[in-house]
Design a protein around this motif. Structure first.
Motif, PDB file in Angstrom:
ATOM      1  N   UNK A 114       0.784  -1.235   0.000  1.00  0.00           N
ATOM      2  CA  UNK A 114       0.000   0.000   0.000  1.00  0.00           C
ATOM      3  C   UNK A 114       0.823   1.295   0.000  1.00  0.00           C
ATOM      4  N   UNK A 115       2.115   1.212   0.301  1.00  0.00           N
ATOM      5  CA  UNK A 115       2.980   2.395   0.122  1.00  0.00           C
ATOM      6  C   UNK A 115       2.837   2.925  -1.299  1.00  0.00           C
ATOM      7  N   UNK A 116       2.713   2.010  -2.255  1.00  0.00           N
ATOM      8  CA  UNK A 116       2.571   2.410  -3.651  1.00  0.00           C
ATOM      9  C   UNK A 116       1.246   3.128  -3.888  1.00  0.00           C
ATOM     10  N   UNK A 117       0.221   2.752  -3.162  1.00  0.00           N
ATOM     11  CA  UNK A 117      -1.071   3.424  -3.281  1.00  0.00           C
ATOM     12  C   UNK A 117      -0.981   4.848  -2.734  1.00  0.00           C
ATOM     13  N   UNK A 118      -0.204   5.023  -1.660  1.00  0.00           N
ATOM     14  CA  UNK A 118       0.034   6.360  -1.117  1.00  0.00           C
ATOM     15  C   UNK A 118       0.750   7.204  -2.157  1.00  0.00           C
ATOM     16  N   UNK A 119       1.800   6.659  -2.738  1.00  0.00           N
ATOM     17  CA  UNK A 119       2.593   7.398  -3.728  1.00  0.00           C
ATOM     18  C   UNK A 119       1.755   7.774  -4.944  1.00  0.00           C
ATOM     19  N   UNK A 120       0.843   6.898  -5.327  1.00  0.00           N
ATOM     20  CA  UNK A 120      -0.028   7.158  -6.487  1.00  0.00           C
ATOM     21  C   UNK A 120      -1.219   8.046  -6.121  1.00  0.00           C
ATOM     22  N   UNK A 121      -1.335   8.406  -4.849  1.00  0.00           N
ATOM     23  CA  UNK A 121      -2.384   9.299  -4.366  1.00  0.00           C
ATOM     24  C   UNK A 121      -3.792   8.740  -4.625  1.00  0.00           C
ATOM     25  N   UNK A 122      -3.983   7.452  -4.276  1.00  0.00           N
ATOM     26  CA  UNK A 122      -5.288   6.822  -4.497  1.00  0.00           C
ATOM     27  C   UNK A 122      -5.928   6.335  -3.185  1.00  0.00           C
ATOM     28  N   UNK A 123      -5.425   6.793  -2.046  1.00  0.00           N
ATOM     29  CA  UNK A 123      -5.889   6.302  -0.747  1.00  0.00           C
ATOM     30  C   UNK A 123      -6.951   7.208  -0.121  1.00  0.00           C
ATOM     31  N   UNK A 133       3.488  -0.969  10.334  1.00  0.00           N
ATOM     32  CA  UNK A 133       4.437   0.152  10.290  1.00  0.00           C
ATOM     33  C   UNK A 133       4.121   1.200   9.230  1.00  0.00           C
ATOM     34  N   UNK A 134       3.225   0.912   8.290  1.00  0.00           N
ATOM     35  CA  UNK A 134       2.904   1.947   7.293  1.00  0.00           C
ATOM     36  C   UNK A 134       1.479   2.489   7.455  1.00  0.00           C
ATOM     37  N   UNK A 135       0.807   2.092   8.520  1.00  0.00           N
ATOM     38  CA  UNK A 135      -0.568   2.566   8.722  1.00  0.00           C
ATOM     39  C   UNK A 135      -0.635   4.078   8.933  1.00  0.00           C
ATOM     40  N   UNK A 136       0.364   4.656   9.572  1.00  0.00           N
ATOM     41  CA  UNK A 136       0.393   6.116   9.737  1.00  0.00           C
ATOM     42  C   UNK A 136       0.504   6.790   8.372  1.00  0.00           C
ATOM     43  N   UNK A 137       1.291   6.227   7.470  1.00  0.00           N
ATOM     44  CA  UNK A 137       1.396   6.779   6.112  1.00  0.00           C
ATOM     45  C   UNK A 137       0.038   6.758   5.422  1.00  0.00           C
ATOM     46  N   UNK A 144      -8.802   5.628   5.655  1.00  0.00           N
ATOM     47  CA  UNK A 144      -9.375   5.145   6.910  1.00  0.00           C
ATOM     48  C   UNK A 144      -8.808   3.751   7.127  1.00  0.00           C
ATOM     49  N   UNK A 145      -7.930   3.600   8.099  1.00  0.00           N
ATOM     50  CA  UNK A 145      -7.216   2.349   8.309  1.00  0.00           C
ATOM     51  C   UNK A 145      -8.038   1.411   9.191  1.00  0.00           C
ATOM     52  N   UNK A 146      -8.178   0.182   8.717  1.00  0.00           N
ATOM     53  CA  UNK A 146      -8.854  -0.874   9.461  1.00  0.00           C
ATOM     54  C   UNK A 146      -7.872  -2.027   9.647  1.00  0.00           C
TER      55      UNK A 146
END
Length: 178
Positions: A114-123, A133-137, A144-146
């Motif tokens: 999902x780091x890649x989803x953050x980078x692609x701005x689709x979250x 460890x990447x839930x804060x990102x 919305x993190x589950x």
């Protein structure tokens, strides 16, 4: 698992992927009838990991720049720390993720993927899960993190870790089968 005959699934990865997070979807979705293609940054074989220890080699079928979202029914993004960290700086990889998202085709990421989803701005505005460890990102990107083994929000599918691969693959198969 649903019948995926005639469906085409692209797995995008490079050096340092978590072994089961690539081989699980490749094998399980392939056994369900999907045609699996692996795309990477170059044509050289690249190596997986299990808990940071090097394991198997994988030969890519094509370059990321040769992959077109229009040709596939879904995109799978394995985790591992090294793999997504390398791909998130690759413009072609991020453009491909955005293309799948814009086409509203199943876009599946597991563990650190999902780091890649953050980078692609689709979250932003979506329910997602990941390795802790990447839930804060993900939160900082507006997600919305589950905490569940497979989270589906529209065409976006995320999972937490290698133990979740069966549920991850079931969610992908359900999305691809429609």
């Amino acid at each position: 698992m649903k019948d995926l005959s005639g469906k085409k699934i692209l797995i995008m990865a490079t050096e340092g992927f978590e072994e089961l997070e690539l081989t699980g979807p490749r094998d399980l979705l392939g056994e369900a009838g999907a045609e699996i293609t692996i795309a990477s940054v170059d044509r050289n074989p690249f190596r997986g990991r299990v808990k940071d220890e090097p394991t198997i080699w994988v030969q890519p079928d094509k370059l990321i720049g040769e992959a077109d979202a229009a040709d596939y029914d879904a995109l799978v993004l394995p985790g591992g720390v090294i793999n997504p960290d390398q791909l998130r700086t690759n413009e072609e990889a991020i453009a491909l993720i955005k293309a799948f998202d814009e086409a509203q085709k199943p876009l599946a990421a597991i563990c650190h993927g999902p780091w890649l989803l953050v980078e692609a701005d689709v979250v932003k505005g979506r329910k997602v899960t990941s390795w802790p460890s990447i839930r804060t990102d993900l939160k900082n990107a507006g997600g919305e993190v589950v905490d569940k083994e497979a989270c589906t929000d529209g065409h976006l599918i995320t999972s937490r870790n290698p133990d979740d691969v069966p549920a991850f693959c079931e969610a992908i198969a359900a999305a691809v089968a429609g």
